[in-house]
Structure formats: structure tokens, C-alpha cells
Design an enzyme around this catalytic site. Sequence first.
Site, short mmCIF file in Angstrom:
data_model
loop_
_atom_site.label_atom_id
_atom_site.label_comp_id
_atom_site.label_asym_id
_atom_site.label_seq_id
_atom_site.Cartn_x
_atom_site.Cartn_y
_atom_site.Cartn_z
N ASP A 255 0.84 -1.20 0.00
CA ASP A 255 0.00 0.00 0.00
C ASP A 255 0.87 1.26 0.00
OD1 ASP A 255 0.89 -0.06 2.61
OD2 ASP A 255 -1.11 0.03 3.53
N SER A 256 2.20 1.06 0.06
CA SER A 256 3.14 2.17 -0.16
C SER A 256 2.93 2.79 -1.54
CB SER A 256 4.58 1.68 -0.02
OG SER A 256 4.79 0.50 -0.77
N ASP B 78 -1.14 -6.32 -0.65
CA ASP B 78 -1.31 -5.67 0.66
C ASP B 78 -2.78 -5.29 0.85
OD1 ASP B 78 0.00 -4.90 2.95
OD2 ASP B 78 0.95 -3.13 2.08
N GLU C 297 -1.72 -5.70 8.50
CA GLU C 297 -0.95 -5.10 9.59
C GLU C 297 -1.62 -5.36 10.94
OE1 GLU C 297 -0.31 -0.93 8.85
OE2 GLU C 297 0.65 -1.30 6.91
N GLU D 201 8.71 -4.07 10.85
CA GLU D 201 9.10 -2.75 10.35
C GLU D 201 9.53 -1.85 11.51
OE1 GLU D 201 6.49 -0.95 7.48
OE2 GLU D 201 7.51 0.99 7.60
O1 KIV Z 1 3.52 -1.16 1.73
C1 KIV Z 1 4.69 -1.52 1.82
O2 KIV Z 1 5.51 -1.22 0.96
C2 KIV Z 1 5.06 -2.33 2.98
C3 KIV Z 1 6.47 -2.77 3.18
C4 KIV Z 1 7.57 -1.94 2.87
C5 KIV Z 1 6.67 -3.76 4.23
O3 KIV Z 1 4.23 -2.65 3.75
#
Ligand code: KIV
Length: 322
Positions: free
Chosen positions: A83-84, A122, A153, A220
Site C-alpha cells: 500500500d506504499s 497488501d 498489519e 518494520e
Molecule cells: O507497503 C509496503 O511497501 C510495505 C512494506 C515496505 C513492508 O508494507
Amino acid sequence: MGRWTEKEAITPMSSNAASSKAASPNAMSPNAGRSAGPPPSITAPVVRAAKGSGTPLVMVTAYDAPGARIADEAGVAIILVGDSVAMVVLGYDDTLQVTIDDMAHHVAAVARPRPRPLVVGDLPWMSYHVSVEDTVRNAATLVRAGAQAVKLEGGRKRVAMVRAIIDAEMPVMGHIGLTPQSIHQLGGFKVQGKQAAAAAALVDDAVALADAGCFAIVLEAVPDGVARAVTEAVSVPTIGIGAGPWCDGQVLVFHDVLGIEDRISPKFVRRYASLKRDAVEAIAAYADDVRAHRFPSDEESYHLSGDVAEALGLYGAAPKSA
Ligand code: KIV
């Protein structure tokens, strides 16, 4: 993932993990060594079985088909469609803005070239926080889009959701420590588990997730000693980001590794390229060539045959009358 300032960030990634281009699952797959056909893709059980193999697992994020091809050709074990994407691709300030439909769109783009690494989708904020039914349905949306596993998460409080998703036959990756979807609760992108009680709670969270059936757990932004204690406490691989060298694997964000994102430089990121700078230089060179009439050249243009050019009255010839 979170965006970090130098002040908040912690230990650097281990050079050991950084150099492990070929992850151990490559050698562990049932068909390894057979020459016919494409190599089999990496599965969640293969990742799970990599615990203790001695070669760190390599995970990187990707959000589209070119990113998936790059990660695949580089030989990583796992692609996380994180989700980044909200922050490094879509321009938001945090990860809370993306929906399950946004994530499915990016998972589908990553899965389309059929990469060999395991594709993990994610689950975004509010896709697994309300009812169990909606949680399972949302996980299925990512799997139907092409994910082979999902990530969520949170620790002990997520156990019911983890069990429900696994009951519906979808592998789950956990994620504890700094959980960016909790940014408002945590008060910012801050290192977690620095006090003894918080560190012990992280170990308990990890054990609960592993007992619930998670095949791997992301850690993390936790002190390296906490990551070590968690890694020793669970029988599934831990995958660290800003969690030091004692994890079973490492993950970084695609745009950070390649230097596409250059505004923020978290302590734990190691940049292996400066693609943002290269891209700016390339586009500026293109713009210069256009403005100076150097692009396109004769070789970069299509040409009419002489007859057609003449018939059209080009190059000063008069068109033939009908
Ligand atoms: O969303 C993401 O990129 C992440 C990771 C970097 C672990 O959750």
C-alpha cells in the site's frame, strides 16, 4: 511502509541481505534443476520453508508490470504490491488513502506478466477492520486480481481475521512493529518496541500471528535486538525493513532501492541506483534535442515513396489532376 526522516530512522540494512540476489527458495523449488519449461513460481509454502535456510529471503515492492519484470529478472523471492503505492506512486502523504479497488488494480498489473516471485497483495486500511465476511471478500479480491497471498498489519488483535482468510485458503503474511496504517494512533512514523514491555508485546504478537497460520511476518522499524528476539521466537520467516540484520529476510521499497524516490532518505534504505536523476537528465536531453531541431532525425522518420510524394504534390511537385 512509512516515509522516514533521518531522526526517526534506525539501523542500516545488513550488507549480507543486500547482496543476496538469488533467494534460497530458488534452490528449494520441487522442480529446481529440471531443464524443460519455465521455472516454477515461488509459493507461500516455499517461503515458509525457507526459515533457517541460511540465505536471507529477498522481497521488494512493485506496483506495475515493468516493476514485476524487473524484480523477476533480478531474482527476488517475493514481490509485495504494497500500500506504499499510495505514497511512492499516487502522491499521497500516507497509506490510508488507497482502497481495495486501487490495490486490486496494481496487483493485476504486477501479476499480468506472470512473474516467478511470490506475489503478495497488501490489504489496505479498512479492508480488514470491520467484519470477517468483508475481510475474506477483500482478500479474495486481491487473489482474484492475481495475488498468491495477502498481507495485513497488526498483531494479536488480527488473529481472527488471519484465521478466517486462511480458512478460505489464502496464505497470509503478517506485519508488526511500525504499522503505517496506524500512523495516527502511533503519532507518526516512529521506531516501535524500544521499551521492554513494548518489545515483549511484539514478540507475543509475532507468536500469535505465527500460531494463527501466517507464513511469514514483516517487522518494520524495530531495534535489531527486538527483531532478533522475534525471529528466534517464531517458526516462520521474519522479513525486516528498518529491523536490522537478524531477520530471515529483508524488504525495501522499489522506488527507494532505485533512487526514483529521492525526497526522503530513511536511514535504513540503501540506494543502488539514481534513476530519478538519470530520468531528469534523459528527459532534459530529449527536450533540448526537440527545441534544437535535432529530434527527430531522418532515420527516426517514416518516408513516402517518390511516386506518392509526387502525387501529393509534395517537395514542390504539382498534384496530378483527376
Ligand atoms: O507497503 C509496503 O511497501 C510495505 C512494506 C515496505 C513492508 O508494507
